[in-house]
Design a protein around this motif. Structure first.
Motif, PDB file in Angstrom:
ATOM      1  N   ALA A  37      48.223  35.802  16.050  1.00 20.22           N
ATOM      2  CA  ALA A  37      48.144  36.501  17.603  1.00 20.22           C
ATOM      3  C   ALA A  37      46.349  35.729  17.367  1.00 20.22           C
ATOM      4  N   ALA A  38      45.946  35.796  16.102  1.00 19.13           N
ATOM      5  CA  ALA A  38      44.448  35.095  16.586  1.00 19.13           C
ATOM      6  C   ALA A  38      44.183  34.260  17.868  1.00 19.13           C
ATOM      7  N   PHE A  39      44.912  33.805  17.549  1.00 16.68           N
ATOM      8  CA  PHE A  39      44.750  32.598  17.916  1.00 16.68           C
ATOM      9  C   PHE A  39      44.806  32.588  19.786  1.00 16.68           C
ATOM     10  N   GLN A  40      45.942  33.749  19.294  1.00 18.90           N
ATOM     11  CA  GLN A  40      46.814  34.884  21.113  1.00 18.90           C
ATOM     12  C   GLN A  40      44.855  34.579  21.656  1.00 18.90           C
ATOM     13  N   ARG A  41      44.875  35.317  20.764  1.00 25.58           N
ATOM     14  CA  ARG A  41      43.588  36.588  21.724  1.00 25.58           C
ATOM     15  C   ARG A  41      42.393  35.791  22.163  1.00 25.58           C
ATOM     16  N   ALA A  42      41.948  34.736  20.803  1.00 22.07           N
ATOM     17  CA  ALA A  42      41.531  33.779  21.166  1.00 22.07           C
ATOM     18  C   ALA A  42      41.032  32.599  22.636  1.00 22.07           C
ATOM     19  N   ALA A  43      42.442  32.314  22.789  1.00 24.83           N
ATOM     20  CA  ALA A  43      43.163  31.705  23.854  1.00 24.83           C
ATOM     21  C   ALA A  43      42.478  32.729  25.209  1.00 24.83           C
ATOM     22  N   THR A 111      46.804  46.334  60.549  1.00 21.93           N
ATOM     23  CA  THR A 111      44.586  45.115  60.929  1.00 21.93           C
ATOM     24  C   THR A 111      44.530  44.781  59.093  1.00 21.93           C
ATOM     25  N   GLN A 112      45.271  46.086  58.372  1.00 18.79           N
ATOM     26  CA  GLN A 112      43.909  45.640  57.335  1.00 18.79           C
ATOM     27  C   GLN A 112      44.161  44.465  56.193  1.00 18.79           C
ATOM     28  N   ALA A 113      46.183  43.992  56.977  1.00 14.16           N
ATOM     29  CA  ALA A 113      46.937  42.948  56.337  1.00 14.16           C
ATOM     30  C   ALA A 113      46.201  41.587  55.831  1.00 14.16           C
ATOM     31  N   ASP A 114      46.329  41.096  54.818  1.00 17.70           N
ATOM     32  CA  ASP A 114      46.001  39.862  54.918  1.00 17.70           C
ATOM     33  C   ASP A 114      47.085  39.200  53.886  1.00 17.70           C
ATOM     34  N   VAL A 115      46.380  37.869  53.829  1.00 16.32           N
ATOM     35  CA  VAL A 115      46.775  36.555  52.264  1.00 16.32           C
ATOM     36  C   VAL A 115      46.347  37.474  51.137  1.00 16.32           C
ATOM     37  N   HIS A 116      46.646  37.497  50.280  1.00 14.40           N
ATOM     38  CA  HIS A 116      46.654  37.605  48.917  1.00 14.40           C
ATOM     39  C   HIS A 116      46.735  35.768  48.335  1.00 14.40           C
ATOM     40  N   PRO A 117      45.820  35.148  47.981  1.00 14.79           N
ATOM     41  CA  PRO A 117      46.103  34.087  47.596  1.00 14.79           C
ATOM     42  C   PRO A 117      47.135  33.729  46.050  1.00 14.79           C
ATOM     43  N   GLY A 118      47.203  34.876  45.752  1.00 14.06           N
ATOM     44  CA  GLY A 118      47.397  34.802  44.352  1.00 14.06           C
ATOM     45  C   GLY A 118      46.232  33.816  43.282  1.00 14.06           C
ATOM     46  N   THR A 119      47.304  34.342  42.208  1.00 14.00           N
ATOM     47  CA  THR A 119      46.214  33.712  41.334  1.00 14.00           C
ATOM     48  C   THR A 119      46.443  32.686  40.102  1.00 14.00           C
ATOM     49  N   ALA A 120      45.567  31.888  39.400  1.00 12.65           N
ATOM     50  CA  ALA A 120      46.212  30.615  38.749  1.00 12.65           C
ATOM     51  C   ALA A 120      46.186  31.274  37.601  1.00 12.65           C
ATOM     52  N   ALA A 121      47.545  30.278  36.820  1.00 12.28           N
ATOM     53  CA  ALA A 121      47.946  30.955  35.325  1.00 12.28           C
ATOM     54  C   ALA A 121      47.050  30.415  34.243  1.00 12.28           C
ATOM     55  N   GLN A 122      46.751  32.214  33.468  1.00 11.61           N
ATOM     56  CA  GLN A 122      45.638  31.696  32.400  1.00 11.61           C
ATOM     57  C   GLN A 122      46.410  31.782  31.274  1.00 11.61           C
ATOM     58  N   PRO A 123      47.544  30.816  30.833  1.00 12.19           N
ATOM     59  CA  PRO A 123      48.225  30.986  29.589  1.00 12.19           C
ATOM     60  C   PRO A 123      47.270  30.844  28.454  1.00 12.19           C
ATOM     61  N   PHE A 124      47.769  31.811  27.558  1.00 13.09           N
ATOM     62  CA  PHE A 124      47.159  32.322  26.369  1.00 13.09           C
ATOM     63  C   PHE A 124      48.327  32.613  25.109  1.00 13.09           C
ATOM     64  N   PHE A 125      48.651  33.480  25.593  1.00 18.12           N
ATOM     65  CA  PHE A 125      50.671  33.788  24.665  1.00 18.12           C
ATOM     66  C   PHE A 125      51.117  32.486  24.133  1.00 18.12           C
TER      67      PHE A 125
END
Length: 244
Positions: A37-43, A111-125
């Motif tokens: 868990a300590a490694f995961q929190r650091a990541a 008219t407020q609709a747009d495309v969200h580009p998504g988010t990059a993976a930030q693996p920690f677990f």
């Protein structure tokens, strides 16, 4: 009641061994899980925003319930001889979105609709798990070995005792007094000598609950003592024949 040859006593001894191992392994399981868990929190520090996800990487011990909506697996009661590391709870449900990222998607309406580009993976677990797994396994194996020593968990010796008890009840044609644990040739025949034994961990689980014991038995029915060799005679010199 029929004599079981010591089988019931042997089974009780094995159960006592399991209980002794469980008592020594539980602290090591929690220690290893906390280090993971300590490694995961650091990541997870690289993806920190509010810190809520990092603060909810939790370790749950045996017999306790993991947090609701935690990842992976959601809420569950942890079985015996197990410790579980989870991320998130009912108020923090996005651990998997941080770990694996999200795809582009539509957001807003009209008219407020747009495309969200998504988010990059930030693996920690899983990276944290892989970093801490080896050390956690060492803690567990060391605790099991210590439990075997402190709890007199000499399983190969117990198997030897059970074999001898069973042989003395079976009609094997060898008196009980001639079933020996010795490295010397028996004084009387027939005899059975309990030889060497070896306990091998089957490595089928982290609990190391399966051990295969190999045991050697020597059945002696005829003496094979070596006889002393006869002294050899030096060849005599040839004698000359007298002249005719």
């Amino acid at each position: 009641m029929a004599d079981d040859g010591g089988l019931a006593k042997f089974q009780r001894r094995l159960q006592a061994m399991r209980l002794a191992a469980s008592g020594s392994v539980a602290p090591a399981l929690l220690q290893g899980a906390n280090e993971i868990a300590a490694f995961q929190r650091a990541a997870a520090q690289s993806s920190r925003k509010t810190g809520a996800l990092i603060d909810n990487i939790k370790v749950t011990g045996p017999g306790q319930a993991t947090p609701s909506h935690s990842q992976p697996g959601g809420q569950m009661v942890v079985p015996e001889n197990m410790a579980v590391v989870t991320a998130g709870n009912s108020g923090v449900r996005y651990a998997h979105l941080v770990e694996y990222g999200t795809c582009p998607r539509m957001q807003g309406q009209g008219t407020q609709a747009d495309v969200h580009p998504g988010t990059a993976a930030q693996p920690f677990f899983w990276p944290g798990f892989r970093l801490g797994r080896s050390k956690a396994l060492k803690h567990i194996k060391r605790a099991i070995d210590k439990g075997r020593e402190g709890g007199e968990m000499n399983i190969d010796l117990e198997v030897q005792k059970a074999i001898r008890a069973r042989l003395t009840t079976w009609a094997v044609g060898v008196p009980a007094a001639q079933i020996l644990d010795t490295s010397q040739p028996p004084a009387k025949l027939p005899a059975i000598i309990l030889g060497d034994s070896q306990a091998v961990d089957e490595e089928t689980s982290l609990r190391r609950a399966h051990t295969r014991v190999y045991h050697t038995l020597h059945v002696c029915v005829k003496s094979h003592r070596l006889k002393a060799p006869r002294p050899s005679r030096a060849p005599s010199a040839p004698q000359s024949m007298p002249p005719a």
